[in-house]
Design a protein around this motif. Structure first.
Motif, PDB file in Angstrom:
ATOM      1  N   LEU A   1       0.796  -1.173   0.004  1.00 46.55           N
ATOM      2  CA  LEU A   1      -0.043   0.056   0.013  1.00 46.55           C
ATOM      3  C   LEU A   1       0.990   1.259   0.163  1.00 46.55           C
ATOM      4  N   GLU A   2       2.076   1.380   0.581  1.00 52.06           N
ATOM      5  CA  GLU A   2       2.907   2.403   0.753  1.00 52.06           C
ATOM      6  C   GLU A   2       3.485   2.678  -0.605  1.00 52.06           C
TER       7      GLU A   2
ATOM      8  N   PRO B   1      -5.488   7.765  -3.843  1.00 51.65           N
ATOM      9  CA  PRO B   1      -6.162   7.414  -2.770  1.00 51.65           C
ATOM     10  C   PRO B   1      -6.348   5.694  -3.230  1.00 51.65           C
ATOM     11  N   VAL B   2      -6.709   4.901  -2.120  1.00 53.82           N
ATOM     12  CA  VAL B   2      -7.013   3.639  -1.921  1.00 53.82           C
ATOM     13  C   VAL B   2      -8.135   3.045  -1.319  1.00 53.82           C
ATOM     14  N   VAL B   3      -8.915   2.180  -2.036  1.00 53.91           N
ATOM     15  CA  VAL B   3     -10.190   1.605  -1.199  1.00 53.91           C
ATOM     16  C   VAL B   3      -9.611   0.155  -1.318  1.00 53.91           C
ATOM     17  N   LEU B   4      -9.562  -0.255   0.281  1.00 55.43           N
ATOM     18  CA  LEU B   4      -8.810  -1.563   0.482  1.00 55.43           C
ATOM     19  C   LEU B   4     -10.069  -2.330   1.066  1.00 55.43           C
TER      20      LEU B   4
ATOM     21  N   ARG C   1      -8.608   5.389   1.951  1.00 56.51           N
ATOM     22  CA  ARG C   1      -9.684   6.219   2.222  1.00 56.51           C
ATOM     23  C   ARG C   1     -10.926   5.412   2.878  1.00 56.51           C
ATOM     24  N   ALA C   2     -10.931   4.282   2.314  1.00 60.63           N
ATOM     25  CA  ALA C   2     -12.133   3.416   2.768  1.00 60.63           C
ATOM     26  C   ALA C   2     -11.661   1.967   2.942  1.00 60.63           C
TER      27      ALA C   2
ATOM     28  N   ILE D   1     -18.450  -2.309  -3.267  1.00 63.10           N
ATOM     29  CA  ILE D   1     -16.892  -1.513  -3.688  1.00 63.10           C
ATOM     30  C   ILE D   1     -16.801  -0.388  -4.006  1.00 63.10           C
ATOM     31  N   GLU D   2     -17.560   0.106  -5.008  1.00 62.80           N
ATOM     32  CA  GLU D   2     -17.757   1.094  -5.639  1.00 62.80           C
ATOM     33  C   GLU D   2     -18.709   2.162  -4.883  1.00 62.80           C
ATOM     34  N   GLN D   3     -19.345   1.755  -4.040  1.00 60.17           N
ATOM     35  CA  GLN D   3     -20.162   2.823  -3.175  1.00 60.17           C
ATOM     36  C   GLN D   3     -19.309   3.104  -2.356  1.00 60.17           C
ATOM     37  N   ALA D   4     -18.120   2.622  -1.671  1.00 56.91           N
ATOM     38  CA  ALA D   4     -17.041   2.886  -1.018  1.00 56.91           C
ATOM     39  C   ALA D   4     -16.030   3.897  -1.778  1.00 56.91           C
ATOM     40  N   ALA D   5     -15.810   3.498  -3.098  1.00 55.02           N
ATOM     41  CA  ALA D   5     -14.987   4.178  -3.936  1.00 55.02           C
ATOM     42  C   ALA D   5     -15.447   5.632  -4.170  1.00 55.02           C
TER      43      ALA D   5
END
Length: 243
Positions: A61-62, A67-70, A91-92, A237-241
């Motif tokens: 991740l680093e 931004p990342v949705v994990l 971010r989420a 996942i796309e809601q979070a994104a």
């Protein structure tokens, strides 16, 4: 997605598989995310120890810009909970039939007595490699009846046989390791609950989701809902994104 939106406008979706699985479990989800213009990375989860697995994911991740949705499935939820703590680019968090552990909890404990993994005689559920009483590095494989009756419900028999044949073992230590400071205390989370899950019972998932303050969606799927219903999994996942 509008045709003029490039993938650079989107957060990177990082997908972390659970035990007895690999990144191919996400194939149906990956196809949909890529079709909607999201950059996607489905990375290997070492399945050795919770601190070590989380450190491996965190190091990846680093390296990511932006931004990342994990997203984590099953034991992958425990891994992302530890890997993302304090990382500003995450971010989420998205939990798919997953462990959103609190500090001091382990996956095996959190699954609870109603989980089909919980048995006074673990040799009825797992094959141990090497044979004998398990230690931290012992590989746990799911027995064929466990896969067919509990782990892979919602898939047809050919798919269940493939899950059994290709499973990557989880080390006993990783499933028994205590979780550290949870990332969901500071990062917004989404939770997709499988109402037919026999591995992490729905009531256990609901309690973890409520504790995390997660945005909750339920679907009528078993533990491998990411395979049996990739459409709903992708939608969450796309809601979070988009948040």
């Amino acid at each position: 997605m509008s045709s003029d939106m490039s993938s650079t406008d989107q957060p990177t979706i990082v997908l972390v598989h659970g035990a007895w699985a690999d990144a191919s479990n996400w194939s149906g989800v990956i196809d949909r995310l890529l079709g909607d213009g999201y950059p996607v990375r489905a990375i290997p989860n070492p399945l050795r120890s919770l601190p070590g697995d989380a450190a491996s994911v965190r190091a990846f991740l680093e390296t990511l810009p932006g931004p990342v949705v994990l997203t984590g499935h099953s034991y992958g939820g425990a891994v992302i909970t530890n890997a993302a703590a304090g990382l500003p680019n995450v971010r989420a968090l998205v939990y798919v039939n997953a462990f959103a552990l609190d500090e001091g909890e382990s996956a095996l404990e959190a699954a609870g007595p109603d989980s089909h993994l919980s048995n006074p005689d673990p040799t009825q559920v797992f094959d141990f490699v090497p044979d004998g009483p398990p230690g931290p590095t012992t590989d746990l494989y799911l027995k064929r009846p466990t896969v067919f009756a509990s782990f892979a419900t919602g898939l047809d028999d050919d798919e269940k046989a493939k899950v059994y044949a290709t499973q990557r073992p989880g080390a006993f230590g990783g499933l028994a390791d205590k979780s550290g400071t949870p990332a969901w205390k500071t990062i917004p989370s989404w939770y997709l609950i499988g109402s037919g899950d026999k591995i992490i019972p729905p009531d256990v998932q609901r309690a973890m989701a409520e504790r995390a303050g997660a945005h909750v969606t339920e679907f009528d799927e078993g533990h491998l809902g990411l395979i049996s219903d990739p459409k709903t999994t992708t939608r969450v996942i796309e809601q979070a994104a988009r948040s």
